[in-house]
Design a protein around this motif. Structure first.
Motif, PDB file in Angstrom:
ATOM      1  N   THR A 134      67.939  49.955  47.812  1.00 12.07           N
ATOM      2  CA  THR A 134      68.306  48.760  47.047  1.00 12.07           C
ATOM      3  C   THR A 134      68.013  48.883  45.547  1.00 12.07           C
ATOM      4  OG1 THR A 134      66.154  47.733  47.475  1.00 12.07           O
ATOM      5  CG2 THR A 134      67.944  47.235  49.036  1.00 12.07           C
ATOM      6  N   GLN A 135      67.782  50.089  45.071  1.00 15.18           N
ATOM      7  CA  GLN A 135      67.435  50.266  43.661  1.00 15.18           C
ATOM      8  C   GLN A 135      68.606  50.808  42.834  1.00 15.18           C
ATOM      9  OE1 GLN A 135      63.712  52.423  44.722  1.00 15.18           O
ATOM     10  NE2 GLN A 135      62.850  51.067  43.157  1.00 15.18           N
ATOM     11  N   GLN A 136      69.825  50.443  43.214  1.00 18.96           N
ATOM     12  CA  GLN A 136      70.999  50.878  42.453  1.00 18.96           C
ATOM     13  C   GLN A 136      70.910  50.494  40.975  1.00 18.96           C
ATOM     14  OE1 GLN A 136      71.191  49.427  45.490  1.00 18.96           O
ATOM     15  NE2 GLN A 136      72.304  50.876  46.774  1.00 18.96           N
ATOM     16  N   PRO A 137      70.419  49.278  40.630  1.00 13.88           N
ATOM     17  CA  PRO A 137      70.316  48.935  39.201  1.00 13.88           C
ATOM     18  C   PRO A 137      69.420  49.893  38.411  1.00 13.88           C
ATOM     19  CG  PRO A 137      70.175  46.953  40.535  1.00 13.88           C
ATOM     20  CD  PRO A 137      70.106  48.119  41.493  1.00 13.88           C
ATOM     21  N   GLN A 138      68.315  50.324  39.004  1.00  8.78           N
ATOM     22  CA  GLN A 138      67.416  51.244  38.306  1.00  8.78           C
ATOM     23  C   GLN A 138      68.081  52.606  38.108  1.00  8.78           C
ATOM     24  OE1 GLN A 138      66.597  49.201  40.762  1.00  8.78           O
ATOM     25  NE2 GLN A 138      64.856  48.007  40.057  1.00  8.78           N
ATOM     26  N   VAL A 139      68.885  53.033  39.058  1.00  9.65           N
ATOM     27  CA  VAL A 139      69.628  54.283  38.915  1.00  9.65           C
ATOM     28  C   VAL A 139      70.648  54.147  37.783  1.00  9.65           C
ATOM     29  CG1 VAL A 139      71.267  55.863  40.033  1.00  9.65           C
ATOM     30  CG2 VAL A 139      69.282  54.989  41.315  1.00  9.65           C
ATOM     31  N   ALA A 140      71.425  53.073  37.798  1.00  9.56           N
ATOM     32  CA  ALA A 140      72.462  52.851  36.787  1.00  9.56           C
ATOM     33  C   ALA A 140      71.877  52.742  35.382  1.00  9.56           C
ATOM     34  CB  ALA A 140      73.266  51.603  37.127  1.00  9.56           C
ATOM     35  N   ASN A 141      70.601  52.345  35.278  1.00  8.47           N
ATOM     36  CA  ASN A 141      69.962  52.260  33.967  1.00  8.47           C
ATOM     37  C   ASN A 141      69.982  53.589  33.219  1.00  8.47           C
ATOM     38  OD1 ASN A 141      69.395  49.549  34.051  1.00  8.47           O
ATOM     39  ND2 ASN A 141      67.269  49.818  34.686  1.00  8.47           N
ATOM     40  N   GLY A 142      70.092  54.698  33.926  1.00  6.18           N
ATOM     41  CA  GLY A 142      70.180  55.994  33.249  1.00  6.18           C
ATOM     42  C   GLY A 142      71.348  56.042  32.282  1.00  6.18           C
ATOM     43  N   ALA A 143      72.493  55.478  32.663  1.00  6.47           N
ATOM     44  CA  ALA A 143      73.663  55.425  31.777  1.00  6.47           C
ATOM     45  C   ALA A 143      73.554  54.253  30.805  1.00  6.47           C
ATOM     46  CB  ALA A 143      74.948  55.311  32.594  1.00  6.47           C
ATOM     47  N   SER A 144      73.108  53.118  31.294  1.00  9.48           N
ATOM     48  CA  SER A 144      73.000  51.936  30.429  1.00  9.48           C
ATOM     49  C   SER A 144      72.042  52.168  29.271  1.00  9.48           C
ATOM     50  CB  SER A 144      72.545  50.724  31.245  1.00  9.48           C
ATOM     51  OG  SER A 144      73.535  50.346  32.166  1.00  9.48           O
ATOM     52  N   ASP A 145      70.881  52.751  29.556  1.00  2.98           N
ATOM     53  CA  ASP A 145      69.911  53.026  28.506  1.00  2.98           C
ATOM     54  C   ASP A 145      70.487  53.988  27.472  1.00  2.98           C
ATOM     55  OD1 ASP A 145      68.158  51.382  29.891  1.00  2.98           O
ATOM     56  OD2 ASP A 145      66.928  53.032  30.663  1.00  2.98           O
ATOM     57  N   LEU A 146      71.248  54.979  27.925  1.00  4.39           N
ATOM     58  CA  LEU A 146      71.880  55.924  27.008  1.00  4.39           C
ATOM     59  C   LEU A 146      72.822  55.206  26.053  1.00  4.39           C
ATOM     60  CD1 LEU A 146      72.553  58.871  26.115  1.00  4.39           C
ATOM     61  CD2 LEU A 146      74.381  58.797  27.844  1.00  4.39           C
ATOM     62  N   MET A 147      73.646  54.299  26.562  1.00  4.31           N
ATOM     63  CA  MET A 147      74.604  53.593  25.706  1.00  4.31           C
ATOM     64  C   MET A 147      73.890  52.765  24.641  1.00  4.31           C
ATOM     65  SD  MET A 147      77.393  54.735  26.732  1.00  4.31           S
ATOM     66  CE  MET A 147      77.778  55.766  28.135  1.00  4.31           C
ATOM     67  N   VAL A 148      72.790  52.114  25.016  1.00  3.64           N
ATOM     68  CA  VAL A 148      72.030  51.320  24.054  1.00  3.64           C
ATOM     69  C   VAL A 148      71.334  52.238  23.045  1.00  3.64           C
ATOM     70  CG1 VAL A 148      70.129  49.679  23.771  1.00  3.64           C
ATOM     71  CG2 VAL A 148      71.783  49.380  25.632  1.00  3.64           C
ATOM     72  N   ASP A 149      70.798  53.366  23.507  1.00  2.00           N
ATOM     73  CA  ASP A 149      70.163  54.315  22.588  1.00  2.00           C
ATOM     74  C   ASP A 149      71.152  54.821  21.546  1.00  2.00           C
ATOM     75  OD1 ASP A 149      67.752  54.084  23.947  1.00  2.00           O
ATOM     76  OD2 ASP A 149      67.983  55.986  25.025  1.00  2.00           O
ATOM     77  N   VAL A 150      72.374  55.094  21.965  1.00  2.00           N
ATOM     78  CA  VAL A 150      73.380  55.671  21.071  1.00  2.00           C
ATOM     79  C   VAL A 150      74.018  54.624  20.173  1.00  2.00           C
ATOM     80  CG1 VAL A 150      75.621  56.865  20.990  1.00  2.00           C
ATOM     81  CG2 VAL A 150      73.843  57.644  22.583  1.00  2.00           C
ATOM     82  N   PHE A 151      74.415  53.471  20.738  1.00  2.00           N
ATOM     83  CA  PHE A 151      75.206  52.491  19.997  1.00  2.00           C
ATOM     84  C   PHE A 151      74.421  51.248  19.573  1.00  2.00           C
ATOM     85  CE2 PHE A 151      78.362  54.774  22.600  1.00  2.00           C
ATOM     86  CZ  PHE A 151      79.188  55.250  21.585  1.00  2.00           C
ATOM     87  N   GLY A 152      73.159  51.148  19.937  1.00  2.00           N
ATOM     88  CA  GLY A 152      72.388  49.954  19.607  1.00  2.00           C
ATOM     89  C   GLY A 152      72.961  48.748  20.332  1.00  2.00           C
ATOM     90  N   ASP A 153      73.025  47.596  19.651  1.00  2.00           N
ATOM     91  CA  ASP A 153      73.527  46.375  20.288  1.00  2.00           C
ATOM     92  C   ASP A 153      74.960  46.520  20.784  1.00  2.00           C
ATOM     93  OD1 ASP A 153      71.206  44.914  20.162  1.00  2.00           O
ATOM     94  OD2 ASP A 153      71.702  43.954  18.260  1.00  2.00           O
ATOM     95  N   ALA A 154      75.771  47.352  20.121  1.00  2.00           N
ATOM     96  CA  ALA A 154      77.150  47.571  20.566  1.00  2.00           C
ATOM     97  C   ALA A 154      77.200  48.340  21.883  1.00  2.00           C
ATOM     98  CB  ALA A 154      77.948  48.316  19.491  1.00  2.00           C
ATOM     99  N   GLY A 155      76.064  48.902  22.304  1.00  2.00           N
ATOM    100  CA  GLY A 155      75.995  49.593  23.587  1.00  2.00           C
ATOM    101  C   GLY A 155      75.603  48.696  24.738  1.00  2.00           C
ATOM    102  N   ARG A 156      75.197  47.454  24.447  1.00  2.00           N
ATOM    103  CA  ARG A 156      74.851  46.505  25.518  1.00  2.00           C
ATOM    104  C   ARG A 156      76.140  46.047  26.184  1.00  2.00           C
ATOM    105  NH1 ARG A 156      69.657  45.954  25.176  1.00  2.00           N
ATOM    106  NH2 ARG A 156      68.621  46.109  23.162  1.00  2.00           N
ATOM    107  N   HIS A 157      76.148  46.026  27.490  1.00  2.00           N
ATOM    108  CA  HIS A 157      77.399  45.867  28.221  1.00  2.00           C
ATOM    109  C   HIS A 157      77.195  45.078  29.511  1.00  2.00           C
ATOM    110  CE1 HIS A 157      75.244  49.528  29.360  1.00  2.00           C
ATOM    111  NE2 HIS A 157      75.549  49.155  30.586  1.00  2.00           N
ATOM    112  N   ALA A 158      78.305  44.604  30.038  1.00  2.00           N
ATOM    113  CA  ALA A 158      78.314  44.071  31.406  1.00  2.00           C
ATOM    114  C   ALA A 158      78.294  45.279  32.342  1.00  2.00           C
ATOM    115  CB  ALA A 158      79.561  43.234  31.635  1.00  2.00           C
ATOM    116  N   ARG A 159      77.874  45.062  33.603  1.00  2.00           N
ATOM    117  CA  ARG A 159      77.762  46.214  34.498  1.00  2.00           C
ATOM    118  C   ARG A 159      77.789  45.808  35.957  1.00  2.00           C
ATOM    119  NH1 ARG A 159      72.232  49.433  34.495  1.00  2.00           N
ATOM    120  NH2 ARG A 159      71.733  47.957  36.156  1.00  2.00           N
ATOM    121  N   SER A 160      78.307  46.702  36.758  1.00  2.00           N
ATOM    122  CA  SER A 160      78.180  46.624  38.212  1.00  2.00           C
ATOM    123  C   SER A 160      77.391  47.848  38.649  1.00  2.00           C
ATOM    124  CB  SER A 160      79.548  46.653  38.892  1.00  2.00           C
ATOM    125  OG  SER A 160      80.344  45.593  38.463  1.00  2.00           O
TER     126      SER A 160
END
Length: 148
Positions: A98-124
């Protein structure tokens, strides 16, 4: 600061944009939006069976790097990315994982690291029993782009 400069600061070198694994295109641009086909991790396995959350997050980050490589191939420059709108993460996992969100954070965190606020996104973040070629993670993206 350019996105290329930001990547260098983060110590990130993008891979080559992966070729499609079947009969589809890696991305489609329609208006100000770029739709990126799912990028699969080279890491094989299933979360909850033979893979830990940390390894899954690393696989998701690898998918994120492939998404960035596809963006650069499509746009010529990552500075044309206006915003990461949405990521869709598919995680090969067991029925009781049940920890799919924590796994997906690997990509989400990268987008925020690279693009800052423009990297914050909706997600499934969805658990599935199997992914193409035995991949542990597959992620697709919707990206708002600036006109050249």
């Amino acid at each position: 600061m350019t996105i290329e400069t930001r990547l260098a600061e983060l110590g990130i070198t993008l891979p080559d944009a992966p070729a499609p694994a079947a009969n589809y295109v890696p991305y489609v641009i329609s208006g100000n939006t770029r739709y990126v086909s799912g990028q699969i991790s080279p890491l094989k396995g299933r979360l909850g069976a033979d893979m830990a959350v940390e390894a899954g997050a690393d696989a998701a980050r690898g998918c994120g790097l492939a998404l960035l490589a596809q963006a650069k191939a499509a746009l010529g420059s990552l500075d044309r990315v206006e915003r990461i709108v949405k990521l869709g993460a598919f995680i090969a996992s067991t029925d009781d994982f049940t920890q799919q969100p924590q796994v997906a954070n690997g990509a989400s965190d990268l987008m925020v690291d690279v693009f800052g606020d423009a990297g914050r996104h909706a997600r499934s973040a969805v658990g599935v029993p199997v992914l193409p070629l035995g991949a542990a993670v597959e992620i697709d993206a919707i990206v708002a782009i600036r006109r050249a």
